[in-house]
Enzyme design. Structure first.
Site, PDB file in Angstrom:
ATOM      1  N   ASN A  79     -12.284 -11.098  12.196  1.00 21.27           N
ATOM      2  CA  ASN A  79     -11.157 -10.778  11.332  1.00 21.27           C
ATOM      3  C   ASN A  79     -11.493 -11.290   9.944  1.00 21.27           C
ATOM      4  OD1 ASN A  79      -8.687 -10.316  10.125  1.00 21.27           O
ATOM      5  ND2 ASN A  79      -7.710 -12.115  11.020  1.00 21.27           N
ATOM      6  N   GLY A  80     -11.485 -10.405   8.946  1.00 25.46           N
ATOM      7  CA  GLY A  80     -11.784 -10.834   7.589  1.00 25.46           C
ATOM      8  C   GLY A  80     -12.867  -9.985   6.957  1.00 25.46           C
ATOM      9  N   LYS A  85       0.617  -6.507   9.951  1.00 25.09           N
ATOM     10  CA  LYS A  85       1.583  -7.587   9.798  1.00 25.09           C
ATOM     11  C   LYS A  85       1.123  -8.661   8.814  1.00 25.09           C
ATOM     12  CE  LYS A  85       5.352  -9.851  10.956  1.00 25.09           C
ATOM     13  NZ  LYS A  85       6.648  -9.350  10.476  1.00 25.09           N
ATOM     14  N   LYS A 139      11.793  -1.538   2.592  1.00 28.85           N
ATOM     15  CA  LYS A 139      11.940  -1.263   4.019  1.00 28.85           C
ATOM     16  C   LYS A 139      11.954   0.237   4.278  1.00 28.85           C
ATOM     17  CE  LYS A 139      11.803  -5.162   5.878  1.00 28.85           C
ATOM     18  NZ  LYS A 139      10.793  -5.449   4.860  1.00 28.85           N
ATOM     19  N   GLU A 164       8.328   1.817   3.669  1.00 29.82           N
ATOM     20  CA  GLU A 164       7.274   1.443   4.600  1.00 29.82           C
ATOM     21  C   GLU A 164       7.534   1.970   6.006  1.00 29.82           C
ATOM     22  OE1 GLU A 164       6.682  -2.785   5.050  1.00 29.82           O
ATOM     23  OE2 GLU A 164       8.815  -3.211   4.982  1.00 29.82           O
ATOM     24  N   GLU A 211      14.202  -4.968  -1.788  1.00 35.19           N
ATOM     25  CA  GLU A 211      13.877  -5.112  -0.377  1.00 35.19           C
ATOM     26  C   GLU A 211      14.349  -3.907   0.434  1.00 35.19           C
ATOM     27  OE1 GLU A 211      12.562  -6.713   3.282  1.00 35.19           O
ATOM     28  OE2 GLU A 211      11.938  -6.890   1.194  1.00 35.19           O
ATOM     29  N   CYS A 258      -6.987  -8.348  11.592  1.00 34.16           N
ATOM     30  CA  CYS A 258      -7.270  -7.860  12.938  1.00 34.16           C
ATOM     31  C   CYS A 258      -6.779  -8.874  13.966  1.00 34.16           C
ATOM     32  CB  CYS A 258      -8.760  -7.643  13.121  1.00 34.16           C
ATOM     33  SG  CYS A 258      -9.496  -6.575  11.861  1.00 34.16           S
ATOM     34  N   HIS A 292      17.413   3.231 -19.196  1.00 38.18           N
ATOM     35  CA  HIS A 292      16.066   3.071 -19.753  1.00 38.18           C
ATOM     36  C   HIS A 292      15.033   3.894 -18.996  1.00 38.18           C
ATOM     37  CE1 HIS A 292      17.533  -0.122 -22.373  1.00 38.18           C
ATOM     38  NE2 HIS A 292      18.228  -0.556 -21.331  1.00 38.18           N
ATOM     39  N   TRP A 308      -7.848  -3.562  12.169  1.00 33.60           N
ATOM     40  CA  TRP A 308      -7.307  -2.929  10.969  1.00 33.60           C
ATOM     41  C   TRP A 308      -8.474  -2.793  10.010  1.00 33.60           C
ATOM     42  CZ3 TRP A 308      -6.389  -4.000   5.705  1.00 33.60           C
ATOM     43  CH2 TRP A 308      -5.445  -3.168   5.086  1.00 33.60           C
ATOM     44  N   ARG A 338      -1.275  -6.507  14.590  1.00 35.78           N
ATOM     45  CA  ARG A 338      -2.242  -6.977  13.589  1.00 35.78           C
ATOM     46  C   ARG A 338      -3.276  -5.910  13.238  1.00 35.78           C
ATOM     47  NH1 ARG A 338      -2.437 -12.747  12.774  1.00 35.78           N
ATOM     48  NH2 ARG A 338      -4.449 -12.401  11.820  1.00 35.78           N
TER      49      ARG A 338
END
Length: 614
Positions: free
Chosen positions: A100-101, A609, A491, A494, A487, A2, A510, A74, A27
């Protein structure tokens, strides 16, 4: 993960809090709120959803006060509703907390409070803190005295800030364990609190970072630091050199697009001052303290990282093993701490992290240290938790990265790990001076090559528009560009919410071939390197099954057009440096597909983030 912001001083706090929250919205954006203190009372305004919703509430209910705190959330405990939004207030409405947490023992703390008559109005773990403060303030304690009585009782990872009408003109901020950062911004006759630097840059560049187990008592004219046991603590402020303009979009539609285009500058800054002109040796600043004897004797390196940083670490493994001949392994940080990792005493553990606040990475660092490893962090944010708990630090110098999806920090990680691999190899005599000079010359040419790639954005945009309705994508790579495939797929998924998978091209037989049909676009990284012929063979496997091939190829490759439906071209560079160049078109492809689909590019759904809680 947050966002926290606070102000105490002579100015009206509300505009400053809202401005700070704008810079911290990356955040968390499930809900937001502010609390203002004035004339022995608090005004609390909150709203579900993004910050625009809170701005509407503020416009409809203007509030005044020169001390205040703000929060963008968040969600971890409790749904993303106005009821669960921060700040939370006590029964009397005179004390407020933002957090936050995660407070792991909140249920244990809550039970006696409920028995004692406290009325809880949210589903969060945070609210228990303000009720504990209420009890301590009722005993006649100051806000900091109450906080120092409550904070040691909290278990878990928490960064918090408190204000109370019972103790006006004061903010108490604290950091417990490895929750998101708490930063104190020092002004003239005013002071600030924030969870990240961009919220402060408009007002001050003089800051102090709280470590875990530390408390700041902030008034307009003073900042006093304490440990959780109440003992006094001296902390020296630092000067942040980031320009406030770096936190603005500078005319780009999204922060992500701006940050993609900032990569040539970020790479230049990363390279700056890291090669001695007279000797050609790679050097880092005083935060890297490895002596040559340690480097020569080094028998093993373990990387720990999450998400995009983990892909950078995979490239780092390839670089270090190729150049310095040191065995490396790469661990997903969230898994490392929950097994029984074998650590060789004195080995190097490298943590790769943009924010330096990722809780899983911090926990993995702690676990490695306990088992005898020396810890080095590759990190962007100066003064972050990872940098403070490491034995050695390599800073990225990428500048603030606002968009949730990392771009310039990723390429800076790749370049720093490239330099570090050369640094190790030079000290172990595993490469000669001619090879070293050639590798470094390629690195210094990279910003120019990146500029050339960015000038081809129009072609990538057109390609993105042709394929933006695809339901799935497959990204294939080999060797040092296998992580680039991972990567690129990350990208895309997301940002666009299209299912995308990255794979080593050699794994197609495979199981992956079963996915290929005429509706599947396949991005194949087919650069002219040691794996080129193998990649062309893999592309033919896709074509034989009617898959659509989008090839990423070098601009001097005349052969590739005969094997692909679409071609994205990039300049040729050294194979070991190619991931930093090859990822740029994949970033642009993901960005433009997501933008074409109308998605919120800077704030993808369900993501934030800095992952500062498990």
């Amino acid at each position: 993960m947050c966002g926290i912001v606070g102000y105490v001083g002579p100015r009206e706090a509300l505009p400053l809090l809202m401005g700070g929250l704008r810079r911290l919205e990356y955040r968390g954006y499930d809900s937001a709120g502010v609390a203002l203190q004035r004339n022995g009372a608090l005004t609390v305004l909150r709203a579900e959803g993004k910050l625009d919703n809170l701005a509407a509430v503020v416009a409809a209910h203007p509030a005044s006060g020169t001390t205040g705190i703000g929060h963008t959330r968040w969600a971890t405990h409790g749904r993303p509703t106005e009821q669960n939004a921060h700040p939370h207030v006590d029964c009397g409405g005179v004390t407020a907390v933002i957090h936050n947490g995660i407070i792991e023992n909140f249920e244990e703390l809550k039970t006696p409070l409920v028995r004692g008559g406290h009325k809880f109005t949210s589903e969060t773990d945070t609210e228990v803190v303000v009720h504990l403060l209420e009890e301590e303030l009722a005993k006649g304690k100051t806000l900091d005295g109450a906080a120092l009585a409550v904070l040691p009782r909290l278990e878990g990872a928490a960064a918090l800030a408190f204000i109370s009408a019972k103790d006006p003109g004061k903010i108490v901020a604290a950091r417990i364990s490895n929750a998101g950062g708490v930063i104190i911004g020092h002004g003239k006759g005013e002071n600030f609190v924030a969870s990240d630097i961009p919220a402060l840059l408009e007002h001050t560049r003089t800051v102090t970072f709280l470590d875990h187990g530390e408390v700041a008592i902030v008034t307009a004219n003073s900042v006093n630091f304490r440990r959780l046991d109440g003992s006094a603590l001296e902390k020296a402020p630092q000067t942040i050199t980031w320009d406030p303009i770096a936190a603005a979009k500078s005319g780009f539609k999204h922060f992500m697009l701006k940050e993609i285009h900032e990569q040539p500058r970020a790479i230049s800054d990363t390279l700056l001052g890291r090669v001695e002109r007279t000797t050609g040796r790679v050097v880092f600043d005083q935060d890297l303290k490895l002596d040559d004897a340690y480097v020569r004797a080094l028998g093993r390196i373990s990387f720990v990282a999450c998400g995009t940083a983990c892909h950078a670490a995979m490239v780092g493994k390839y670089l270090i093993e190729r150049l310095a001949k040191i065995p490396c392994d790469v661990e997903v940080a969230s898994e490392y701490r929950y097994r029984d990792p074998v650590v060789t005493k004195g080995q190097l553990l490298i943590a790769v992290t943009q924010s330096g606040e990722t809780v899983d990475t911090l926990a993995a660092m702690e676990e490695g240290r306990k088992r005898g490893a020396r810890v080095l962090s590759v990190v962007n944010v100066v003064g972050s938790q990872a940098s403070r708990v490491s034995d050695d630090v390599i800073y990225l110098h990428a500048g603030p990265e606002i968009s949730v999806a990392s771009t310039k920090a990723y390429t800076a990680m790749l370049v720093d790990l490239y330099l570090f691999a050369i640094y190790l190899a030079q000290r172990r005599d595993t490469i000669d001076a001619k090879t070293s000079n050639s590798l470094l010359a390629e690195a210094f040419h990279l910003p120019t090559l990146m500029d050339a790639v960015l000038r081809e954005e129009g072609k990538v945009r057109a390609l993105a528009y042709r394929y933006h309705q695809a339901k799935d994508f497959l990204h294939l790579g080999r060797g040092v560009n296998y992580p680039t495939a991972l990567e690129g797929a990350l990208k895309l998924k997301e940002l666009s919410y299209i299912h995308a998978e990255g794979s080593a091209a050699g794994e197609m037989k495979h199981g992956i071939n079963a996915l290929i049909d005429e509706d599947l676009p396949v991005v194949a990284i087919a650069l002219r390197d040691s794996t080129y012929k193998k990649m062309v063979s893999n592309i033919e496997e896709v074509r034989a099954r009617a898959g659509v091939v989008i090839a990423l190829a070098n601009d001097d490759d005349e052969e590739i057009a005969a094997h692909a439906d679409e071609v994205i071209r990039i300049p040729k560079t050294n194979e070991l440096l190619s991931p930093a160049l090859a990822v740029v078109p994949l970033q642009l492809l993901a960005y433009h597909i997501a933008d074409r689909r109308g998605n919120d590019v800077d704030q993808p759904r369900n993501l934030a983030k800095s992952v500062t809680v498990e």
